[in-house]
Design a protein around this motif. Structure first.
Motif, PDB file in Angstrom:
ATOM      1  N   ARG A  85      12.807  19.432  44.998  1.00  0.00           N
ATOM      2  CA  ARG A  85      13.145  20.894  45.232  1.00  0.00           C
ATOM      3  C   ARG A  85      11.543  21.201  45.175  1.00  0.00           C
ATOM      4  NH1 ARG A  85      17.643  23.462  42.074  1.00  0.00           N
ATOM      5  NH2 ARG A  85      17.037  25.319  43.387  1.00  0.00           N
ATOM      6  N   SER A  86      11.199  22.368  45.776  1.00  0.00           N
ATOM      7  CA  SER A  86       9.802  22.859  45.528  1.00  0.00           C
ATOM      8  C   SER A  86      10.001  23.632  44.378  1.00  0.00           C
ATOM      9  CB  SER A  86       9.756  23.999  46.795  1.00  0.00           C
ATOM     10  OG  SER A  86      10.422  25.029  46.797  1.00  0.00           O
ATOM     11  N   PHE A  87       8.742  23.938  43.953  1.00  0.00           N
ATOM     12  CA  PHE A  87       8.312  24.610  42.606  1.00  0.00           C
ATOM     13  C   PHE A  87       8.964  26.011  42.785  1.00  0.00           C
ATOM     14  CE2 PHE A  87       5.962  27.564  39.974  1.00  0.00           C
ATOM     15  CZ  PHE A  87       6.185  26.982  38.965  1.00  0.00           C
ATOM     16  N   ASP A  88       8.479  26.809  44.078  1.00  0.00           N
ATOM     17  CA  ASP A  88       8.954  27.992  44.281  1.00  0.00           C
ATOM     18  C   ASP A  88      10.544  28.215  44.297  1.00  0.00           C
ATOM     19  OD1 ASP A  88       6.598  28.805  44.500  1.00  0.00           O
ATOM     20  OD2 ASP A  88       6.246  28.835  46.605  1.00  0.00           O
ATOM     21  N   ASP A  89      11.044  27.247  44.888  1.00  0.00           N
ATOM     22  CA  ASP A  89      12.775  27.354  44.676  1.00  0.00           C
ATOM     23  C   ASP A  89      13.262  27.295  43.378  1.00  0.00           C
ATOM     24  OD1 ASP A  89      15.463  27.221  45.858  1.00  0.00           O
ATOM     25  OD2 ASP A  89      15.197  25.106  45.719  1.00  0.00           O
ATOM     26  N   VAL A  90      12.849  26.341  42.544  1.00  0.00           N
ATOM     27  CA  VAL A  90      13.284  26.191  41.130  1.00  0.00           C
ATOM     28  C   VAL A  90      12.828  27.452  40.513  1.00  0.00           C
ATOM     29  CG1 VAL A  90      12.988  24.855  39.274  1.00  0.00           C
ATOM     30  CG2 VAL A  90      13.246  23.642  41.251  1.00  0.00           C
ATOM     31  N   GLN A  91      11.705  28.052  40.757  1.00  0.00           N
ATOM     32  CA  GLN A  91      11.199  29.017  39.973  1.00  0.00           C
ATOM     33  C   GLN A  91      12.049  30.221  40.280  1.00  0.00           C
ATOM     34  OE1 GLN A  91       8.456  29.315  37.840  1.00  0.00           O
ATOM     35  NE2 GLN A  91       8.440  31.591  37.770  1.00  0.00           N
ATOM     36  N   ALA A  92      12.508  30.416  41.552  1.00  0.00           N
ATOM     37  CA  ALA A  92      13.274  31.551  41.755  1.00  0.00           C
ATOM     38  C   ALA A  92      14.537  31.474  41.072  1.00  0.00           C
ATOM     39  CB  ALA A  92      13.661  31.628  43.318  1.00  0.00           C
ATOM     40  N   GLU A  93      15.171  30.333  41.035  1.00  0.00           N
ATOM     41  CA  GLU A  93      16.486  29.873  40.415  1.00  0.00           C
ATOM     42  C   GLU A  93      16.660  30.230  38.752  1.00  0.00           C
ATOM     43  OE1 GLU A  93      18.357  25.948  39.541  1.00  0.00           O
ATOM     44  OE2 GLU A  93      18.752  26.650  41.637  1.00  0.00           O
ATOM     45  N   PRO A  95      13.464  31.084  36.048  1.00  0.00           N
ATOM     46  CA  PRO A  95      12.104  31.364  36.088  1.00  0.00           C
ATOM     47  C   PRO A  95      11.503  31.188  34.621  1.00  0.00           C
ATOM     48  CG  PRO A  95      12.904  33.437  36.528  1.00  0.00           C
ATOM     49  CD  PRO A  95      13.830  32.468  36.950  1.00  0.00           C
ATOM     50  N   ARG A  96      12.632  31.500  33.585  1.00  0.00           N
ATOM     51  CA  ARG A  96      12.268  31.291  32.183  1.00  0.00           C
ATOM     52  C   ARG A  96      12.195  29.831  31.863  1.00  0.00           C
ATOM     53  NH1 ARG A  96      15.993  34.664  28.636  1.00  0.00           N
ATOM     54  NH2 ARG A  96      14.535  33.973  26.854  1.00  0.00           N
ATOM     55  N   LEU A  97      13.139  29.006  32.265  1.00  0.00           N
ATOM     56  CA  LEU A  97      13.431  27.721  32.195  1.00  0.00           C
ATOM     57  C   LEU A  97      12.027  26.998  32.471  1.00  0.00           C
ATOM     58  CD1 LEU A  97      14.620  25.234  30.727  1.00  0.00           C
ATOM     59  CD2 LEU A  97      16.028  25.124  32.868  1.00  0.00           C
ATOM     60  N   VAL A  98      11.698  27.124  33.821  1.00  0.00           N
ATOM     61  CA  VAL A  98      10.836  26.423  34.394  1.00  0.00           C
ATOM     62  C   VAL A  98       9.125  26.936  33.559  1.00  0.00           C
ATOM     63  CG1 VAL A  98       9.155  26.614  36.481  1.00  0.00           C
ATOM     64  CG2 VAL A  98      11.684  26.473  36.838  1.00  0.00           C
ATOM     65  N   ARG A  99       9.041  28.022  33.189  1.00  0.00           N
ATOM     66  CA  ARG A  99       8.017  28.433  32.401  1.00  0.00           C
ATOM     67  C   ARG A  99       8.172  27.472  31.377  1.00  0.00           C
ATOM     68  NH1 ARG A  99       4.925  33.426  32.443  1.00  0.00           N
ATOM     69  NH2 ARG A  99       3.532  33.131  30.622  1.00  0.00           N
ATOM     70  N   ARG A 100       8.907  27.517  30.465  1.00  0.00           N
ATOM     71  CA  ARG A 100       9.199  26.802  29.441  1.00  0.00           C
ATOM     72  C   ARG A 100       8.899  25.187  29.242  1.00  0.00           C
ATOM     73  NH1 ARG A 100      14.504  27.739  27.861  1.00  0.00           N
ATOM     74  NH2 ARG A 100      14.212  25.832  26.313  1.00  0.00           N
ATOM     75  N   PRO A 110      14.652  20.076  32.309  1.00  0.00           N
ATOM     76  CA  PRO A 110      15.839  20.637  33.575  1.00  0.00           C
ATOM     77  C   PRO A 110      17.021  20.122  33.345  1.00  0.00           C
ATOM     78  CG  PRO A 110      14.376  18.843  34.361  1.00  0.00           C
ATOM     79  CD  PRO A 110      14.111  18.960  33.164  1.00  0.00           C
ATOM     80  N   PRO A 111      17.924  20.982  33.992  1.00  0.00           N
ATOM     81  CA  PRO A 111      19.445  20.554  33.903  1.00  0.00           C
ATOM     82  C   PRO A 111      19.616  19.302  34.656  1.00  0.00           C
ATOM     83  CG  PRO A 111      19.047  22.839  35.015  1.00  0.00           C
ATOM     84  CD  PRO A 111      17.862  22.209  34.899  1.00  0.00           C
ATOM     85  N   GLY A 112      20.236  18.620  33.511  1.00  0.00           N
ATOM     86  CA  GLY A 112      20.509  17.188  33.935  1.00  0.00           C
ATOM     87  C   GLY A 112      19.346  16.104  34.286  1.00  0.00           C
ATOM     88  N   GLY A 113      18.375  16.491  33.612  1.00  0.00           N
ATOM     89  CA  GLY A 113      16.929  15.839  33.655  1.00  0.00           C
ATOM     90  C   GLY A 113      16.556  15.444  32.442  1.00  0.00           C
TER      91      GLY A 113
END
Length: 190
Positions: A85-93, A95-100, A110-113
């Motif tokens: 998935r694109s960073f923008d797509d994941v970021q929109a879902e 943003p706090r988790l992606v930033r951390r 990431p979830p399941g990762g």
């Protein structure tokens, strides 16, 4: 003394979170691949991740070198639900988790990762198991995989390791002297 000649697989053209997604490498730059194969030690044993982009790159570099079976432990980080998935797509879902995840790598996953520490542990086990067993090793792997070992050799933080560039078809040489790791080359382009 054992040298690990880490080679990042050929370019994929992907701009997404591509970890365990099995995509091909572009190996059309035959001159560059020949220079790389010539640069690597002739007596080293070749191993690669079990993902296609690493396998085909290793096949191209192998020449007359011995080859170990492909190793799942050398895969890129597993992005779980963020995979392909694109960073923008994941970021929109989330943003706090992606930033951390990117700003404080370590135990955040990431979830399941996988987290950075999960990846480091997985790759470290393979490196420890093979170091000294096969002499010098040419390991064709991935950005994150290689950086975990750069972090180990430098004794730096995950954030510092992730600031290091590791380009497609570059060489990173790490040396085990029997007591510790050192860095000989990072992101070298023969």
């Amino acid at each position: 003394m054992v040298r690990w000649w880490w080679v990042r697989h050929g370019p994929t053209g992907r701009r997404d979170m591509n970890g365990w997604t099995d995509v091909p490498a572009d190996l059309s730059d035959t001159d560059r691949l020949d220079r790389l194969a010539d640069f690597l030690p002739a007596e080293a044993t070749v191993i690669s991740s079990d993902l296609t982009r690493a396998i085909t790159t290793a096949d191209r570099l192998q020449r007359d070198r011995a080859r170990l079976p492909n190793e799942a432990g050398l895969r890129e980080i597993n992005f779980g639900a963020w995979e392909a998935r694109s960073f923008d797509d994941v970021q929109a879902e989330d943003p706090r988790l992606v930033r951390r995840y990117w700003e404080s790598p370590g135990d955040v996953h990431p979830p399941g990762g996988e987290s950075w520490n999960d990846l480091s542990h997985r790759v470290g086990k393979v490196v420890d198991w093979l170091t000294g067993e096969a002499g010098d090793i040419i390991a064709v792997a991935h950005f994150g995989t290689i950086l975990t070992q750069v972090q180990r050799a430098r004794g730096c933080t995950p954030t510092e390791a992730l600031a290091q560039e590791i380009d497609a078809l570059s060489v990173t040489c790490l040396v085990w002297n029997g007591q510790g790791w050192s860095v000989d080359l990072v992101n070298h382009h023969p």
